[in-house]
Design a protein around this motif. Structure first.
Motif, PDB file in Angstrom:
ATOM      1  N   GLN A 238       5.745   1.032  -8.467  1.00 52.25           N
ATOM      2  CA  GLN A 238       5.423   0.408  -8.575  1.00 52.25           C
ATOM      3  C   GLN A 238       5.868  -0.858  -8.990  1.00 52.25           C
ATOM      4  O   GLN A 238       5.423  -1.602  -9.084  1.00 52.25           O
ATOM      5  CB  GLN A 238       4.375   0.639  -9.980  1.00 52.25           C
ATOM      6  CG  GLN A 238       3.077   2.211  -9.860  1.00 52.25           C
ATOM      7  CD  GLN A 238       2.485   2.142  -8.352  1.00 52.25           C
ATOM      8  OE1 GLN A 238       1.335   1.115  -7.908  1.00 52.25           O
ATOM      9  NE2 GLN A 238       3.314   3.128  -7.560  1.00 52.25           N
ATOM     10  N   VAL A 239       6.750  -1.426  -9.423  1.00 52.50           N
ATOM     11  CA  VAL A 239       7.575  -2.563  -9.212  1.00 52.50           C
ATOM     12  C   VAL A 239       7.537  -2.872  -7.745  1.00 52.50           C
ATOM     13  O   VAL A 239       8.027  -4.250  -7.508  1.00 52.50           O
ATOM     14  CB  VAL A 239       8.880  -2.074 -10.609  1.00 52.50           C
ATOM     15  CG1 VAL A 239       9.896  -3.586  -9.956  1.00 52.50           C
ATOM     16  CG2 VAL A 239       8.699  -1.491 -11.794  1.00 52.50           C
ATOM     17  N   ASN A 240       8.209  -1.867  -6.924  1.00 52.71           N
ATOM     18  CA  ASN A 240       8.337  -2.615  -6.033  1.00 52.71           C
ATOM     19  C   ASN A 240       7.321  -2.969  -5.298  1.00 52.71           C
ATOM     20  O   ASN A 240       7.042  -4.009  -4.663  1.00 52.71           O
ATOM     21  CB  ASN A 240       8.952  -1.530  -4.649  1.00 52.71           C
ATOM     22  CG  ASN A 240       8.393  -1.999  -4.041  1.00 52.71           C
ATOM     23  OD1 ASN A 240       9.579  -1.801  -3.359  1.00 52.71           O
ATOM     24  ND2 ASN A 240       7.672  -1.486  -2.961  1.00 52.71           N
ATOM     25  N   GLY A 241       6.409  -2.469  -5.736  1.00 50.30           N
ATOM     26  CA  GLY A 241       4.757  -2.956  -4.904  1.00 50.30           C
ATOM     27  C   GLY A 241       4.119  -4.487  -5.921  1.00 50.30           C
ATOM     28  O   GLY A 241       3.585  -5.170  -5.111  1.00 50.30           O
TER      29      GLY A 241
ATOM     30  N   PHE B 190       0.890  -1.357   0.443  1.00 51.97           N
ATOM     31  CA  PHE B 190      -0.198  -0.250  -0.291  1.00 51.97           C
ATOM     32  C   PHE B 190       1.105   1.146   0.145  1.00 51.97           C
ATOM     33  O   PHE B 190       0.322   2.483  -0.442  1.00 51.97           O
ATOM     34  CB  PHE B 190      -1.253   0.028   1.673  1.00 51.97           C
ATOM     35  CG  PHE B 190      -2.008   1.049   1.390  1.00 51.97           C
ATOM     36  CD1 PHE B 190      -3.166   0.148   0.536  1.00 51.97           C
ATOM     37  CD2 PHE B 190      -2.155   2.576   1.376  1.00 51.97           C
ATOM     38  CE1 PHE B 190      -4.287   1.857   0.251  1.00 51.97           C
ATOM     39  CE2 PHE B 190      -2.594   2.778   1.564  1.00 51.97           C
ATOM     40  CZ  PHE B 190      -4.179   2.750   0.956  1.00 51.97           C
ATOM     41  N   PHE B 191       1.890   1.280   1.283  1.00 52.41           N
ATOM     42  CA  PHE B 191       2.481   2.445   0.830  1.00 52.41           C
ATOM     43  C   PHE B 191       4.045   3.296  -0.961  1.00 52.41           C
ATOM     44  O   PHE B 191       3.166   3.634  -1.865  1.00 52.41           O
ATOM     45  CB  PHE B 191       3.606   2.162   1.987  1.00 52.41           C
ATOM     46  CG  PHE B 191       4.071   3.029   3.322  1.00 52.41           C
ATOM     47  CD1 PHE B 191       3.207   4.375   3.750  1.00 52.41           C
ATOM     48  CD2 PHE B 191       4.298   2.193   3.981  1.00 52.41           C
ATOM     49  CE1 PHE B 191       3.421   4.236   4.538  1.00 52.41           C
ATOM     50  CE2 PHE B 191       3.760   1.738   4.838  1.00 52.41           C
ATOM     51  CZ  PHE B 191       3.514   3.552   5.160  1.00 52.41           C
ATOM     52  N   SER B 192       3.270   1.400  -1.622  1.00 44.56           N
ATOM     53  CA  SER B 192       4.051   1.283  -2.825  1.00 44.56           C
ATOM     54  C   SER B 192       3.133   2.203  -3.342  1.00 44.56           C
ATOM     55  O   SER B 192       3.438   2.766  -4.536  1.00 44.56           O
ATOM     56  CB  SER B 192       4.281   0.150  -3.239  1.00 44.56           C
ATOM     57  OG  SER B 192       5.571  -0.306  -2.944  1.00 44.56           O
ATOM     58  N   MET B 193       1.395   1.887  -3.621  1.00 41.08           N
ATOM     59  CA  MET B 193       0.618   2.739  -4.446  1.00 41.08           C
ATOM     60  C   MET B 193       0.570   3.565  -4.250  1.00 41.08           C
ATOM     61  O   MET B 193      -0.142   4.606  -4.866  1.00 41.08           O
ATOM     62  CB  MET B 193      -0.600   1.333  -3.768  1.00 41.08           C
ATOM     63  CG  MET B 193      -2.036   2.219  -4.152  1.00 41.08           C
ATOM     64  SD  MET B 193      -3.724   1.474  -3.896  1.00 41.08           S
ATOM     65  CE  MET B 193      -3.171  -0.587  -4.080  1.00 41.08           C
TER      66      MET B 193
END
Length: 412
Positions: free
Chosen positions: A283-286, A151-154
């Motif tokens: 977004q890649v991280n998420g 969610f932090f990545s979002m």
């Protein structure tokens, strides 16, 4: 019996979360807007800094104190907003804080001198601090583990747009009005977000999970967090990298416009490329945070930042082309998409009961260190990008060192 009693708040929270899942995008937009207070308030008026120096009859280093005042105010304001949100719930401190932000933005727009502008910026930052604290704490209230990191990545999708849109909006506002119009735009943004939060953001912190505010207990909680090696390591890693980023934020307008001759609109486009990088990498991280651990991804982001900062320093030292400077700058800024979601999630993971205080201290270390950076960039002169590059490389190295020495995984 005691075990079952302790499990009830967690069960209730999961049920609330399950019912909120269809509106996860709504939470992302609102919380992303709250976290965007910082980058919007800093980045939107960057294209106007040279014009403001002339209009207010001041020098560049003095005008950069408006950045320092905002960042330090943002840090100190979080120290107050964090414990209050743990005690009163998230909504009330948020509403008061955003209201202060709106009033202070108007004061910024009508300030007749740089001294009054600096004071108004500090007040504006205190109001914005509540939004930052409440956004991070709310995520911790609703999520945990890998889901919290996702969610932090979002949120990076929303907050990453702020560095893209802010200088673009600021540059376009300058085509139709003066720099004061930029602060009126920020006033409108704050007012809109205040209304949206009051109507659409429910209270995420159950009454049973709140703790009374006592000065002694608050100080003890902060001291306990500072003594926790892992928390301090993650907080300092993100704080020092934020300082490297702030060296770029405070110096890029003078370097790219003064040294490389970009117009305010061209500078806005170049600056916005970094926001694209943050969004994409975030977004890649998420998507990969389940396949790789948060620590692995955080280490990768810090290494990317370190090597990119060295590239910036080399490009400035040898006076290479604009493209040779912008390429490592883009990679450096993009590393934020890896570092911030993972460091924030790891720092808050073990603090569900005092998420507001932990969120506040995390933000304080980020913005307080960053706030000390702006004057250093100004003292280095505006004829070369070398001071900016050296500072970025130094802070990136300190971020990597903090992670390697303090945030070591504990053995069971």
């Amino acid at each position: 019996m005691s075990t079952r009693t302790e499990e009830r708040p967690d069960t209730r929270t999961r049920e609330e979360l399950n019912s909120a899942r269809p509106s996860k995008a709504r939470y992302a937009l609102i919380l992303g807007g709250l976290t965007a207070f910082g980058p919007l308030s800093v980045d939107m008026y960057l294209p106007a800094l040279p014009l403001m120096a002339t209009d207010l009859d001041t020098i560049d280093s003095t005008l950069q104190l408006t950045l320092t005042a905002f960042v330090i105010g943002l840090a100190l304001g979080q120290l107050v907003a964090g414990p209050l949100s743990d005690s009163l719930g998230r909504r009330r401190p948020l509403i008061v804080g955003v209201s202060v932000y709106v009033i202070a933005s108007v004061l910024c727009a009508i300030s007749p001198s740089v001294e009054l502008l600096i004071a108004a910026r500090a007040l504006q930052a205190v109001g914005a601090a509540a939004g930052l604290v409440v956004a991070r704490a709310t995520v911790r209230d609703l999520f945990s583990g890998t889901e919290m990191t996702r969610f932090f990545s979002m949120l990076m999708l929303v907050t990453g747009l702020a560095p893209i849109l802010a200088p673009l909006i600021g540059g376009q506002v300058l085509t139709v009005t003066s720099w004061r119009g930029i602060f009126l735009v920020l006033t409108g943004f704050g007012a809109l977000l205040l209304i949206v939060a009051m109507v659409f953001l429910p209270e995420p912190l159950d009454v049973s999970r709140r703790s009374p505010v006592r000065i002694g207990s608050v100080l003890r909680a902060y001291l306990a967090l500072l003594r926790e090696r892992a928390f301090l390591g993650y907080a300092l890693a993100s704080g020092f990298l934020f300082a490297a980023m702030f060296a770029y934020i405070s110096g890029s307008s003078f370097v790219l416009q003064g040294v490389y001759g970009l117009s305010p609109q061209q500078y806005s486009l170049a600056f916005g490329l970094g926001g694209v990088g943050i969004v994409v990498v975030g977004q890649v991280n998420g998507r990969i945070v389940g396949r790789f651990s948060e620590r692995q991804l955080l280490a990768t982001g810090l290494l990317l930042a370190m090597t990119s900062a060295l590239g910036i320093t080399a490009a400035a030292a040898f006076e290479l082309s604009l493209a040779a400077l912008l390429t490592p700058l883009l990679l450096m800024v993009s590393s934020i998409g890896l570092v911030m979601p993972n460091s924030t999630s790891l720092a808050l993971a073990n603090h569900p009961r005092n998420a507001g205080s932990a969120s506040a201290l995390l933000g304080v270390l980020q913005f307080l260190i960053g706030g000390l950076t702006a004057p250093l960039v100004g003292l280095g002169g505006q004829e070369t990008a070398l001071p900016m590059g050296i500072l970025m490389a130094s802070f990136a190295a300190l971020a990597l060192l903090s992670f390697a020495t303090l945030a070591r995984p504990t053995t069971r």
